[in-house]
Design a protein around this motif. Structure first.
Motif, PDB file in Angstrom:
ATOM      1  N   LEU A   3      25.534   3.978  94.074  1.00  0.00           N
ATOM      2  CA  LEU A   3      26.044   5.053  93.229  1.00  0.00           C
ATOM      3  C   LEU A   3      24.973   5.519  92.243  1.00  0.00           C
ATOM      4  N   PHE A   4      24.244   4.545  91.649  1.00  0.00           N
ATOM      5  CA  PHE A   4      23.232   4.903  90.666  1.00  0.00           C
ATOM      6  C   PHE A   4      22.053   5.632  91.311  1.00  0.00           C
ATOM      7  N   LEU A   6      22.321   7.459  93.898  1.00  0.00           N
ATOM      8  CA  LEU A   6      22.862   8.795  94.194  1.00  0.00           C
ATOM      9  C   LEU A   6      22.825   9.669  92.940  1.00  0.00           C
ATOM     10  N   ILE A   7      23.211   9.066  91.793  1.00  0.00           N
ATOM     11  CA  ILE A   7      23.212   9.817  90.527  1.00  0.00           C
ATOM     12  C   ILE A   7      21.780  10.227  90.162  1.00  0.00           C
ATOM     13  N   GLU A  10      20.763  13.056  92.285  1.00  0.00           N
ATOM     14  CA  GLU A  10      21.422  14.291  91.840  1.00  0.00           C
ATOM     15  C   GLU A  10      20.762  14.831  90.574  1.00  0.00           C
ATOM     16  N   ILE A  11      20.338  13.911  89.672  1.00  0.00           N
ATOM     17  CA  ILE A  11      19.682  14.359  88.435  1.00  0.00           C
ATOM     18  C   ILE A  11      18.372  15.069  88.778  1.00  0.00           C
ATOM     19  N   GLY A  13      17.793  16.536  91.496  1.00  0.00           N
ATOM     20  CA  GLY A  13      18.203  17.789  92.136  1.00  0.00           C
ATOM     21  C   GLY A  13      18.578  18.884  91.139  1.00  0.00           C
ATOM     22  N   LEU A  14      18.867  18.485  89.877  1.00  0.00           N
ATOM     23  CA  LEU A  14      19.178  19.494  88.850  1.00  0.00           C
ATOM     24  C   LEU A  14      17.957  20.373  88.583  1.00  0.00           C
ATOM     25  N   PHE A  15      16.777  19.777  88.739  1.00  0.00           N
ATOM     26  CA  PHE A  15      15.551  20.491  88.389  1.00  0.00           C
ATOM     27  C   PHE A  15      14.776  20.958  89.620  1.00  0.00           C
ATOM     28  N   ASP A  17      15.155  22.065  93.497  1.00  0.00           N
ATOM     29  CA  ASP A  17      16.027  22.441  94.604  1.00  0.00           C
ATOM     30  C   ASP A  17      15.101  22.979  95.693  1.00  0.00           C
ATOM     31  N   ASP A  18      14.379  24.040  95.352  1.00  0.00           N
ATOM     32  CA  ASP A  18      13.369  24.600  96.245  1.00  0.00           C
ATOM     33  C   ASP A  18      11.998  24.128  95.739  1.00  0.00           C
ATOM     34  N   LEU A  21       9.592  26.778  94.410  1.00  0.00           N
ATOM     35  CA  LEU A  21       9.920  27.270  93.070  1.00  0.00           C
ATOM     36  C   LEU A  21       9.458  26.264  92.009  1.00  0.00           C
ATOM     37  N   ALA A  22       9.763  24.978  92.229  1.00  0.00           N
ATOM     38  CA  ALA A  22       9.391  23.956  91.245  1.00  0.00           C
ATOM     39  C   ALA A  22       7.869  23.892  91.071  1.00  0.00           C
TER      40      ALA A  22
END
Lengths: 66, 251
Positions: A3-4, A6-7, A10-11, A13-15, A17-18, A21-22
């Motif tokens: 779970l951690f 995964l979290i 996801e964190i 992934g907040l910044f 994505d592409d 772009l990053a």
């Protein structure tokens, strides 16, 4: 633990994505930092116009992929 | 006074609108959990997530005061640019009709179906899965709210007004959610996301520039100018992309 991780994923992934772009944004910030040592006004223009360019290129890339 | 409102206003508005978007998404999943498995696992999962977020804020919050302001502005500015421009790109692609619009009703149906799929398991196991689903949703969406509040508030000592904006959004969504007891599908989430992306990108440019030592013309008022530039550019780019895609489809 799963779970951690995964979290954490996801964190990140907040910044990011592409990746284009990053990387583009980081390159723009780096170019602006270099320009700031020479002319702060130029650094501001690089930062703003570079960010708009990064979004545009990333959007066009997404369309071409589809 | 005008200069102070030039940053306080957009900071509170950005925190409020972004929090509405995030809390609506978390609420949809918690509501799906409670619909399929009852309120108990949904509330336990939500409560544990809020506790974890509170511990994170209490632990990391005081550290912000120790970071030199220029470093803080630069780091937060770059993170805001990564976060805001990512949202802006998606919002432009949605407005251009290239990506599907976000729909809370279908998100609710998807989550409900996933939870019902687990029906073959023991009851205790089902409650555990349901609680974990609510926990994960609230932690992930809550982290975004915490980041946005820190990002728009920390650079100018606006943490309290930004946090109040986020708190007002949470209270509003929860009140509406409890009253109508359905996914908040009527919230214009895609429009809100476009607006929030513009504000976060504008703050990202502003803080990054401040961190690099750039003196923006008009000082704090520059944020408003960046908002106007991103809005005009975002709308124009969406229109151009929509036209080019429809032209290619027609050929």
């Amino acid at each position: 633990m799963k779970l951690f991780s995964l979290i954490l994923h996801e964190i990140l992934g907040l910044f990011i994505d592409d990746e284009l772009l990053a990387l583009g944004i980081l390159a723009v910030v780096a170019a602006s930092a270099i320009a700031a040592t020479w002319s702060p006004a130029l650094a501001g223009a690089v930062l703003l116009l570079g960010s708009l360019l990064a979004v545009t290129l990333s959007s066009i890339k997404t369309i071409r992929k589809l | 006074m005008i200069i102070s409102w030039a940053t306080t206003g957009p900071a509170v508005t950005a925190a409020f609108l972004a929090s509405i978007v995030e809390v609506v998404e978390a609420f949809t999943i918690v509501l799906a959990v409670s619909t399929v498995r009852g309120w108990r696992p949904a509330l336990i999962g939500t409560g544990c997530a809020i506790l974890l977020l509170a511990i994170l804020i209490a632990t990391l919050g005081p550290l912000l005061d120790r970071v030199p302001i220029h470093v803080l502005q630069l780091v937060i500015g770059v993170l805001l640019l990564l976060f805001g421009l990512r949202w802006l790109r998606k919002a432009i692609l949605r407005a251009a009709g290239i990506l599907a619009l976000h729909d809370e009703a279908s998100a609710f149906a998807r989550q409900e179906a996933t939870l019902r799929e687990a029906d073959g398991h023991r009851d205790a196991h089902l409650r555990w899965i349901a609680g974990l689903t609510a926990f994960k949703a609230v932690v992930l969406e809550g982290l975004e709210v915490v980041f946005i509040v820190i990002a728009v508030g920390a650079g100018r000592g606006l943490l309290v007004p930004a946090a109040l904006g986020a708190f007002a959004a949470c209270a509003l969504v929860l009140l509406l959610g409890v009253l109508i007891h359905r996914p908040l599908a009527r919230v214009p989430e895609n429009t809100l996301k476009f607006g929030v992306a513009i504000m976060l990108s504008a703050f990202g440019i502003f803080w990054t520039g401040e961190g690099l030592g750039i003196d923006w013309p008009g000082q704090d008022l520059a944020v408003l100018a960046f908002i106007a530039i991103f809005l005009a550019y975002g709308l124009a780019l969406a229109a151009v992309l929509r036209r080019s895609v429809s032209r290619e489809t027609a050929q």
